[in-house]
Scaffold this motif. Structure first.
Motif, PDB file in Angstrom:
ATOM      1  N   ALA A 169      -5.067   4.262   1.865  1.00  0.00           N
ATOM      2  CA  ALA A 169      -3.956   4.173   0.917  1.00  0.00           C
ATOM      3  C   ALA A 169      -4.465   3.557  -0.381  1.00  0.00           C
ATOM      4  O   ALA A 169      -5.591   3.051  -0.438  1.00  0.00           O
ATOM      5  CB  ALA A 169      -2.833   3.318   1.478  1.00  0.00           C
ATOM      6  N   ARG A 229       0.837  -1.194   0.000  1.00  0.00           N
ATOM      7  CA  ARG A 229       0.000   0.000   0.000  1.00  0.00           C
ATOM      8  C   ARG A 229       0.872   1.244   0.000  1.00  0.00           C
ATOM      9  O   ARG A 229       2.026   1.216   0.434  1.00  0.00           O
ATOM     10  CB  ARG A 229      -0.944   0.016   1.208  1.00  0.00           C
ATOM     11  N   GLN A 230       0.299   2.317  -0.497  1.00  0.00           N
ATOM     12  CA  GLN A 230       1.000   3.591  -0.535  1.00  0.00           C
ATOM     13  C   GLN A 230       0.028   4.709  -0.196  1.00  0.00           C
ATOM     14  O   GLN A 230      -0.955   4.917  -0.913  1.00  0.00           O
ATOM     15  CB  GLN A 230       1.632   3.840  -1.897  1.00  0.00           C
ATOM     16  N   ALA A 231       0.319   5.385   0.904  1.00  0.00           N
ATOM     17  CA  ALA A 231      -0.480   6.530   1.320  1.00  0.00           C
ATOM     18  C   ALA A 231       0.120   7.799   0.716  1.00  0.00           C
ATOM     19  O   ALA A 231       1.319   7.821   0.381  1.00  0.00           O
ATOM     20  CB  ALA A 231      -0.505   6.622   2.840  1.00  0.00           C
TER      21      ALA A 231
END
Length: 121
Positions: free
Chosen positions: A92, A38-40
């Motif tokens: 995210a 995941r990438q916020a």
């Protein structure tokens, strides 16, 4: 043509649940180690959970242990992530990842396009 197509993201209230799916095609799914990342916004992409090709071994980021469960169906060529007790910090874009290992080194890697998960009241 290799494809990893994520689905199941959306808006959920804190404490709620979502189930992400990743449908794989174009490669031998059962041979690959599968993971969710995941990438916020403004942050590095991070590993959330991984599962070995035969599904015997799993690993999780400390931040999701006890709340998220990764699983796979090698007959349906699908990877899942069950997310419970969601928190705002889980917000995210979630990505599906496939890697083929040889002698413990990554020889092939594929990424999905991502699905947005937003946890907010």
């Amino acid at each position: 043509q290799v494809q990893l197509v994520e689905s199941g993201g959306g808006l959920v209230q804190p404490g709620g649940s979502l189930r992400l799916s990743c449908a794989a095609s174009g490669f031998t799914f059962s041979n690959y180690v599968m993971s969710w990342y995941r990438q916020a916004p403004g942050k590095e992409r991070e590993l959330v959970a991984g599962i070995a090709s035969a599904a015997r071994n799993t690993n999780y980021a400390d931040s999701v242990k006890g709340r998220f469960t990764i699983s796979r169906d090698n007959f349906k060529n699908t990877l899942y992530l069950q997310m419970n007790s969601l928190k705002p910090e889980d917000t995210a874009v979630y990505y599906c990842n496939a890697i083929l290992l040889k002698d413990y080194e990554i020889v092939i890697q594929y990424w999905g396009q991502g699905t947005q998960v937003t946890v907010s009241s």
